[in-house]
Design an enzyme around this catalytic site. Structure first.
Site, mmCIF file in Angstrom:
data_model
loop_
_atom_site.group_PDB
_atom_site.id
_atom_site.type_symbol
_atom_site.label_atom_id
_atom_site.label_comp_id
_atom_site.label_asym_id
_atom_site.label_seq_id
_atom_site.Cartn_x
_atom_site.Cartn_y
_atom_site.Cartn_z
ATOM 1 N N ASP A 99 -8.492 4.349 -3.442
ATOM 2 C CA ASP A 99 -9.601 4.493 -2.488
ATOM 3 C C ASP A 99 -10.734 5.312 -3.105
ATOM 4 O O ASP A 99 -10.854 6.516 -2.892
ATOM 5 C CB ASP A 99 -9.088 5.155 -1.206
ATOM 6 C CG ASP A 99 -8.035 4.302 -0.516
ATOM 7 O OD1 ASP A 99 -7.986 3.095 -0.783
ATOM 8 O OD2 ASP A 99 -7.262 4.851 0.283
ATOM 9 N N GLU B 272 2.903 5.323 -3.767
ATOM 10 C CA GLU B 272 3.167 6.541 -4.548
ATOM 11 C C GLU B 272 4.547 7.137 -4.233
ATOM 12 O O GLU B 272 5.215 7.509 -5.198
ATOM 13 C CB GLU B 272 2.083 7.607 -4.264
ATOM 14 C CG GLU B 272 0.685 7.183 -4.617
ATOM 15 C CD GLU B 272 0.003 6.377 -3.524
ATOM 16 O OE1 GLU B 272 0.270 6.633 -2.341
ATOM 17 O OE2 GLU B 272 -0.750 5.469 -3.865
ATOM 18 N N ASP C 147 0.841 -1.195 0.000
ATOM 19 C CA ASP C 147 0.000 0.000 0.000
ATOM 20 C C ASP C 147 0.880 1.251 0.000
ATOM 21 O O ASP C 147 2.066 1.205 0.319
ATOM 22 C CB ASP C 147 -0.909 -0.014 1.224
ATOM 23 C CG ASP C 147 -2.219 0.717 1.002
ATOM 24 O OD1 ASP C 147 -2.273 1.565 0.090
ATOM 25 O OD2 ASP C 147 -3.179 0.447 1.734
#
Length: 775
Positions: A482, A402, A399
Site C-alpha cells: 500500500d 505477512e 492479502d
C-alpha cells in the site's frame, strides 16, 4: 583488571571427504560443504556435535551430485570442480571462491569469517490481546502473556569481503528505492511494502542464498560487510556460481524449483480498486471496458465481500454478493476473469474461526490460522473450495500475507532498525523464532496445492503481498503493498521491483498511481494529491505510472481515495490523459505474444521477465546503479518517465521540457521503438517524451511479435513480426492452450522465427507463412 578469555582457534585441524561431502574440523566447530552441482555449494557450519535435520521447505534440490576434487595442501585446502574452486585457509578457516579460470569471486573476512551466538528461545503462552482497526485491516496486539522456554538457537553472522566495483542486487523488495545494494543496510523481514527473500546476486556472476527462515540483516558499510540471521540451528547457505547474474537466477531455480507459468489471460490488464461493493458494479465495470474497447482480462474484488461483521469469513455476503455462480458466469460471458480477495485472519466468532479454533489450528494469539501446520492448510483450502472456488472464481488475492505489520498501528513510523525489532517481537508472539519469515510461503502453498488437488484445467493465480524462498513454485504474483502517490514513491518503486525479480521470482506488480492518493494522519497515508482525479498533476503522474505498468510482468491498477478505471481520468475538455491511458493499454495487448513467450522462458529456461541492466551488461560500469531503466524480455529496454513535465505539485502548468535522458548500454546498438531511430550503445541521449509516450528501446538484431489489438487476451493471435535489423536474429514464439497444466506434459510449441540479414528473409521453424515488417 578484566579477564580476556582466549577465543577458540579457527584453524582447521582435520578434513575428510565422506560420500562426496567435505568436512572440516576446528576447535570452534565443524564445517560441512555439500557439492550440490559442479557450480553450487551448500556450506553449513555448527558448533554443536551434529548438524540439524530440520526440514526447510524452500530448497528442494538437496542431494549432492557435483563432482569435486580435494587437494589438501600445507596452508590451504582446495575443493575443485570443473566450474569453481573453493579455497580454505587452514589457519583462519576463511573461505575464498574462484571460477575455473582462477578469477577471484568472493572471500570471507580472514580475521573473523563467521560467528555463532547461542541464545535461549522463548514463545508466548496465555496471550492477552486487544483488537485495533487499521488501514490494513483488523489487527491484534498482545498486551500480556507468559514467556515459555522453547529451546536454544543461534544468531549467525557471515563476514564477507566484496570486490571494489562489484554491485549487489536482490534480497527481496525494498521501498527505499535502492538498486545496487553496496553501501546499504537491508533489514529483511515481511511487511506491507517489504518482501524478504534471502537471495543476494553479484554483478560478478555469483549469488548467496541464505537458507534461513528467520529475519536477516545485510550490511555493507563502515561497520562491516556481513549477512546476519536472527535465529537458526546453524549457519547455512548456498554459494551459486552462474558466470552471469542471469546464470545465478538459473541456479536459484535449480535449487528451489520452477516458476509456474501463469495463464495467458493474466498478462492482460487487471482492474481493481478499494473497493467494488456488489456484483452489479463489477459487471457494469467490465461492460464499460467492452463498450469503450479498452483491454481488460480480470476484474478484482477487494476485501469485505464476506457477510457483514464477519471479517475474513470465506463466503459471499448474501445481499451485495448474492447468486455468485450466476454473476461470475456473467463476467465470464464478457470474456473477463474474476479475482477475489481472501484473508488469513478470520475474526473471532465467525464459522471459519470457530472451525480452526476448535481444532487447535489458530496461532497462540487467535488472530491468524497457522499456515505452518499442514492440517490447518487443509482446513483453509476446504473452506475456500466449499464456499468460494465452487462458484467459478478464477484467481486469488491473498492479502495480508505477512500476516502482521506492527508499524501500521502507528502514526509516526519507526526507523528501520526499530521496525525490525518490532517485527521480531510481534511475530514471535505467533510463531517459532526460527521461522518468522515463513508464513507467506506456506500460505501460498495452501492455495496452490489445494487448487491443484481439485483441477488441472485452471492454472493457479495468486496475487499476494509477501514471499519467501521457493515461492515461485506456487504461481504467485507479488505486489509492492500500500504505497502513497508521489513522484518520489513512483521512482523508488522501479528499483523495488527490479531487486525483487533479481531475487529469483519473476512475477511482480504494484498499485498504479499509488494506493493512498490523499494526505492523512498516519505515516503511510501520505499521498500528494487531495483533489485526486480532479488534479491535473495527479493525472500526469497516473499516466506515467500506468505506462510503466504496461511494461511489467503483470499490469494492474488499484488504490483508494479515488476511482481507478481509465475513464475516471477522462475530461471532455482535455482528453490527453484518457487517450494516453488507452494508448498504453492497447500497446500492452499488442505485446501479449512477446510477454507470454518471455513468461514461458521464465518457466522452461529459468529466465527473468524484467531485470536490472547489470544482469546483461555487468561489464559496463555505467549501468550498475541505474534505477529507472531495465530489460523487459530478451529484446526491450524500458525507460519510464519519472519526473513531471506538464504540471507542478500545485497543478500549475510548468515550462519543463518534455525530454528524458537515457543511457544506452555498451555492446548493442539500440532502436527507439517510438521513432525507429538507431543509436550506438555506450552513450547518453536526450529523447522527446510527450505525455502519450514511454521511451522503449529495442536491441539491434531483434524480432518482436506484435498482435492485432483485441480487448482481451485470446488463445490465437494475429501476429506481425517486426524485425529490428542489422544482424541475424531469432525469436522463440511460445504457444499453448493458454490455461490448464498441459504445458507440464509437453502440450505446447516453441517456434523459432529467424531473420537472415544477408538474405533479408524471415522464416519459421514450423514452415508457417509469416507477416513481417523490417525496421
Amino acid at each position: 583488571m578484566l579477564y580476556a578469555a582466549r577465543p577458540k582457534s579457527r584453524a582447521i585441524t582435520d578434513c575428510k571427504l565422506e560420500n562426496g561431502y567435505l568436512y572440516l574440523y576446528s576447535e570452534t566447530g565443524t564445517h560441512r560443504i555439500a557439492p550440490i552441482t559442479d557450480s553450487i555449494l551448500r556450506v553449513t557450519y555448527t558448533e554443536r556435535s551434529t548438524f540439524s535435520d530440520r526440514n526447510k521447505p524452500g530448497v528442494i534440490l538437496k542431494e549432492a551430485s557435483g563432482e569435486f576434487r580435494l587437494v589438501d595442501g600445507k596452508e590451504s585446502i582446495l575443493f575443485k570442480s570443473d566450474s569453481i574452486t573453493l579455497e580454505i585457509d587452514k589457519k583462519t578457516s576463511a573461505f575464498s571462491y574462484f571460477n575455473v579460470e582462477g578469477r577471484h569471486l568472493l572471500s570471507e573476512n580472514e580475521k573473523e569469517p563467521r560467528t555463532l551466538d547461542e541464545f535461549t528461545v522463548y514463545k508466548t503462552g496465555e496471550a492477552v490481546t486487544e483488537t485495533i482497526k487499521t488501514a490494513d485491516g483488523e489487527k491484534k496486539v498482545v498486551t500480556a502473556g507468559k514467556q515459555i522456554e522453547n529451546g536454544r538457537l543461534y544468531h549467525t553472522k557471515l563476514n564477507l569481503n566484496f570486490a571494489e566495483g562489484e554491485a549487489l542486487y536482490g534480497l527481496g523488495q525494498h521501498e527505499e528505492g535502492f538498486m545496487n545494494l553496496r553501501g546499504k543496510t537491508i533489514y529483511s523481514y515481511q511487511a506491507n511494502r517489504k518482501i524478504a527473500i534471502p537471495m543476494l546476486v553479484s554483478s560478478m556472476g555469483y549469488g548467496i542464498l541464505s537458507d534461513t527462515y528467520s529475519p536477516l540483516i545485510f550490511n555493507d558499510n563502515e561497520y562491516g560487510s556481513y549477512i546476519y540471521t536472527e535465529a537458526d540451528d546453524e549457519l547455512d547457505f548456498y554459494f551459486i556460481y552462474g558466470e552471469t547474474p542471469d546464470g545465478v537466477i538459473k541456479g536459484y531455480r535449480q535449487l528451489t524449483g520452477k516458476a509456474s507459468l501463469l495463464p495467458k489471460w493474466a498478462f492482460g490488464y487487471m482492474q481493481s480498486q478499494e473497493r467494488y461493493e456488489n456484483f452489479g458494479e463489477l459487471i457494469d465495470t467490465v461492460s464499460q471496458f467492452r463498450k469503450r474497447n479498452i483491454g481488460l482480462d480480470c476484474i478484482i474484488q477487494d476485501w469485505c465481500s464476506w457477510p457483514d461483521g464477519q471479517w475474513g469469513q470465506k463466503e459471499f455476503d448474501s445481499v451485495s454478493y448474492a447468486n455468485p455462480t450466476e454473476n461470475i458466469a456473467k463476467i465470464h460471458e464478457l470474456n473477463a476473469k474474476f479475482m477475489l480477495s481472501i484473508w488469513p485472519n478470520p475474526s473471532g466468532g465467525t464459522p471459519d474461526f470457530n472451525e480452526f479454533n476448535e481444532k487447535g489450528l489458530m496461532v497462540e494469539t487467535k488472530d491468524v490460522y497457522d499456515a505452518n501446520n499442514p492440517e490447518a492448510r487443509k482446513v483453509y483450502w476446504k473452506q475456500v473450495n466449499d464456499k468460494l472456488f465452487c462458484h467459478g472464481i478464477d484467481a486469488w488475492w491473498c492479502d495480508n500475507s505477512e500476516p502482521y505489520s506492527p508499524e501500521w498501528n502507528l502514526v509516526i513510523r519507526h526507523e528501520e532498525g526499530r521496525a525490525y525489532e518490532d517485527y521480531i517481537h510481534t511475530a514471535s508472539d505467533r510463531f517459532d523464532k526460527w521461522c518468522l519469515n515463513l508464513f507467506p510461503f506456506n500460505h501460498s502453498k495452501t492455495l496452490y496445492e489445494g487448487q491443484r488437488s481439485v483441477t488441472n484445467d485452471k492454472r493457479v493465480v495468486n496475487l499476494t503481498r509477501c514471499a519467501y524462498t521457493g515461492q515461485q513454485r506456487h504461481s504467485c504474483i507479488l505486489w509492492s503493498g500500500d504505497t502513497a502517490a508521489s513522484w518520489d514513491t513512483y521512482r523508488r518503486q522501479i528499483a523495488a521491483g527490479l531487486n525483487f525479480c533479481a531475487s529469483g521470482l519473476p512475477y511482480w506488480t504494484m498499485d498504479i498511481g499509488g494506493f493512498f492518493v490523499k494526505n492523512s494522519v498516519n505515516w503511510y497515508w501520505k499521498g500528494d494529491y487531495d483533489n485526486t482525479v480532479n488534479d491535473p498533476a495527479y493525472k500526469e503522474l497516473y499516466v506515467r505510472w500506468f505506462q510503466w505498468g504496461a511494461f511489467l510482468p503483470i499490469f494492474r491498477a488499484h488504490g483508494t481515495d479515488c476511482r481507478r478505471e481509465p475513464w475516471a481520468f477522462e475530461d471532455k475538455s482535455d482528453m490527453r490523459f484518457y487517450d494516453a491511458l488507452v494508448k498504453a493499454n492497447h500497446l500492452r495487448y499488442t505485446l501479449i505474444p512477446y510477454i507470454y513467450s518471455a513468461a514461458a522462458s521464465a518457466y522452461f529456461n529459468d529466465d527473468s521477465i524484467i531485470k536490472p541492466l547489470a544482469f546483461e551488461y555487468s561489464s559496463d560500469e555505467n549501468v550498475l546503479d541505474i534505477k529507472d531503466q531495465y530489460l523487459f524480455g530478451d529484446s526491450m529496454m524500458v525507460c519510464p518517465v519519472t519526473r513531471p513535465m506538464y504540471y507542478d505539485l500545485s497543478g500549475a502548468i510548468t515550462d519543463a521540457d518534455c525530454t528524458q535522458r537515457v543511457y544506452l548500454p555498451k555492446g548493442n546498438r539500440w532502436y527507439d521503438m517510438n521513432t525507429n531511430t538507431l543509436y550506438d550503445g555506450g552513450q547518453y541521449i536526450n529523447i522527446e517524451t510527450p505525455l502519450d509516450t514511454i521511451p522503449v528501446f529495442i536491441k539491434e538484431g531483434s524480432i518482436i511479435p506484435f498482435a492485432e489489438f483485441k480487448p482481451y487476451v485470446s488463445a490465437d493471435d494475429e501476429i506481425t513480426f517486426k524485425v529490428y535489423h542489422g544482424k541475424d536474429a531469432e525469436f522463440m514464439l511460445y504457444e499453448d492452450a493458454g490455461d490448464g497444466y498441459g504445458y507440464e506434459n509437453g502440450e505446447y510449441s516453441f517456434t523459432t522465427v529467424a531473420w537472415s540479414q544477408d538474405d533479408k528473409t524471415l522464416t519459421a521453424s514450423d514452415g508457417r507463412k509469416l507477416r513481417f515488417e523490417v525496421v
